[in-house]
Structure formats: structure tokens, C-alpha cells
Design an enzyme around this catalytic site. Structure first.
Site, PDB file in Angstrom:
ATOM      1  N   ARG A  50       2.801   8.565  -4.326  1.00 35.30           N
ATOM      2  CA  ARG A  50       2.388   9.269  -3.108  1.00 35.30           C
ATOM      3  C   ARG A  50       3.560   9.332  -2.133  1.00 35.30           C
ATOM      4  NH1 ARG A  50      -3.556   6.374  -2.286  1.00 35.30           N
ATOM      5  NH2 ARG A  50      -4.494   7.169  -4.226  1.00 35.30           N
ATOM      6  N   ASP A  52       6.020  10.136   0.827  1.00 34.86           N
ATOM      7  CA  ASP A  52       5.743  10.368   2.239  1.00 34.86           C
ATOM      8  C   ASP A  52       6.291  11.715   2.709  1.00 34.86           C
ATOM      9  OD1 ASP A  52       4.451   7.939   2.559  1.00 34.86           O
ATOM     10  OD2 ASP A  52       6.260   6.883   3.213  1.00 34.86           O
ATOM     11  N   ARG A 197      12.810   2.794   1.999  1.00 35.10           N
ATOM     12  CA  ARG A 197      13.517   3.152   3.238  1.00 35.10           C
ATOM     13  C   ARG A 197      13.796   1.918   4.087  1.00 35.10           C
ATOM     14  NH1 ARG A 197       9.663   7.204   5.830  1.00 35.10           N
ATOM     15  NH2 ARG A 197      11.186   7.102   7.518  1.00 35.10           N
TER      16      ARG A 197
END
Length: 247
Positions: A50, A52, A197
Site C-alpha cells: 500500500r 503512500d 522514509r
């Protein structure tokens, strides 16, 4: 019902991530709309990751079920004719009924791209994070390798995530430089929301410190997002490969 697996490539710049959101453009919603038009019946797709908002993919995997009996090659050709140019079906193949793009996956691999020079780029600004300061690539690589293994990665999970179990196993984490680009690549059995990240932002923050290894150990042991570095922007991140038992 047939079970069809798709391998997708997409530029996530104009989308609010993979997962469908009301009144917002998403990768899942766009592909489902195209599939519904192609098959003349409602279709729901399952994605392996999924991603972002703003995150890209070179090897996203999805699957869907349909009773439409068109040739398998027609799914790829038909979808590519209907989808916008920033989403491409690289492969379509029929798979066993029990194949599940998300739960059948054994690992996923992400790559983060940093442009490390004195001036930004006009051509790849949506695919790389401009970072003009000096980067100690060997130090970043050493820090990344310290994250290999099975541990609690709560310190790198996006605040507000509803996942309670933050334990993941990182199979490989490395950093290298090619010309003006620095790459961080991580493969794991699962990823927390915002994990890559946050890891990249953290190793960037501490890569010039003499006690970088000790700082990273402290952050991991704290299991607290507030102890880690800031997350780098989404546009430098890409899902590049999903591994399955037969691949």
C-alpha cells in the site's frame, strides 16, 4: 473464477497513494475503474504494497478475480490502452486460485533515490530527493546494515499508525552511490507505514556523526518515533520488487 496477477509500474506523483480514498485519485481506484470498463463488471484488486501518496513503483503486484474469458494477453493490452500514461501494466498472468498479492508475498524491496550534488534537477524532480550536503556513503551503508535482522521497528513507524506489532525482519539494507545519485535499498518481510522514509531520514541525519552506530542503537531500542530522524519526502521512494515462493 479466474485469478489474474498484474505487475504494475507507476509514477505516484498525481495520486494519493495505492489504497482507494473517497473523492481522491489513487492507483487502486484508477486500475479498478479501467478493469471494470474492460470486463463490463465490477472488479476489486488486491495490491502487494500500500504505497503512500507520491510514492512510485517499478514492480507493484496486484491480483483480481474475474469470470471473463478473454485471452490473458488482452488484459495487459486492454488495460494499457485505458489507463493514464503514468500507470502501466508490465505483465498479466493467470495464477492459482489461492494466490494473494499481499499475503502470498515473502518479501518486498524498496529503493530510495537521493540526488547528491550542488544543484537540483528539472527532469527527475519527481523521482529523487535533492540533498546538496555531503554524504558519507560508506557510513550510511554501515548504518543500514546494522538494521538487518528481526527486530521491533516502532521507532520508524509513522505516528498514528494502527499497527500494534512493529516487528519486521529486514533481509537486506544497503547504500551505494552511482555518479550523482545515492541509493538506499531495503528488503524485508513486511514494512511499517513510513518505515523506509524514516530509516533513510535517520541515517542521513547521523551519517556524519562519530557515534552514529550508538545513536542508531539507542533509537531502535527506544521504540519511539520521536527519537528517530525526520522522514525524507515520498517522491524519492519506489517499490521495486515483490518476491513470492516461486519467484
Amino acid at each position: 473464477m479466474r485469478n489474474i496477477k498484474l505487475v504494475l509500474e507507476y509514477d505516484g506523483t498525481n495520486y494519493h497513494g495505492w489504497q482507494i480514498q473517497p473523492n481522491l485519485p489513487t492507483i487502486q481506484g484508477t486500475v479498478e475503474d479501467a478493469l471494470t470498463r474492460l470486463t463490463n463488471s465490477p472488479v476489486q484488486i488486491i495490491g502487494a504494497g500500500r504505497t503512500d501518496s507520491g510514492v512510485h513503483a517499478e514492480g507493484q503486484v496486484a491480483n483480481f478475480h474475474t469470470d471473463v474469458q478473454m485471452p490473458i494477453a488482452a488484459f495487459q493490452k486492454g488495460l494499457n490502452a485505458m489507463l493514464p500514461r503514468d500507470i502501466v501494466v508490465c505483465e498479466a498472468v493467470e495464477v492459482p486460485a489461492d494466490f494473494h498479492a499481499r499475503f502470498s508475498a515473502t518479501s518486498r524491496r524498496y529503493r530510495y533515490t537521493i540526488l547528491n550534488r550542488a544543484y537540483p534537477t528539472a527532469l527527475s524532480r519527481h523521482r529523487s530527493y535533492f540533498y546538496p550536503a555531503a554524504i558519507d556513503v560508506s557510513q550510511m551503508d554501515a548504518l543500514c546494515q546494522r538494521l538487518v535482522g528481526r527486530r521491533d521497528f516502532a521507532s520508524f513507524q509513522k505516528t498514528g499508525s494502527d499497527r500494534l506489532d512493529a516487528v519486521c525482519e529486514v533481509y537486506e539494507a544497503r547504500c551505494w552511490k552511482t555518479n550523482e545519485h545515492v541509493y538506499v535499498e531495503i528488503e524485508a518481510d513486511a514494512f511499517l507505514r513510513g518505515m523506509v522514509r524514516a530509516i533513510v531520514g535517520t541515517v542521513l541525519k547521523y551519517q556524519q556523526c562519530d557515534d552514529a552506530a550508538a545513536q542508531l542503537r539507542r533509537i531502535v531500542e527506544a521504540k519511539d518515533r520521536g527519537t528517530a530522524g525526520p522522514a525524507v519526502p515520498a517522491h524519492g521512494l519506489s517499490l521495486i520488487h515483490v518476491t513470492y515462493p516461486s519467484s
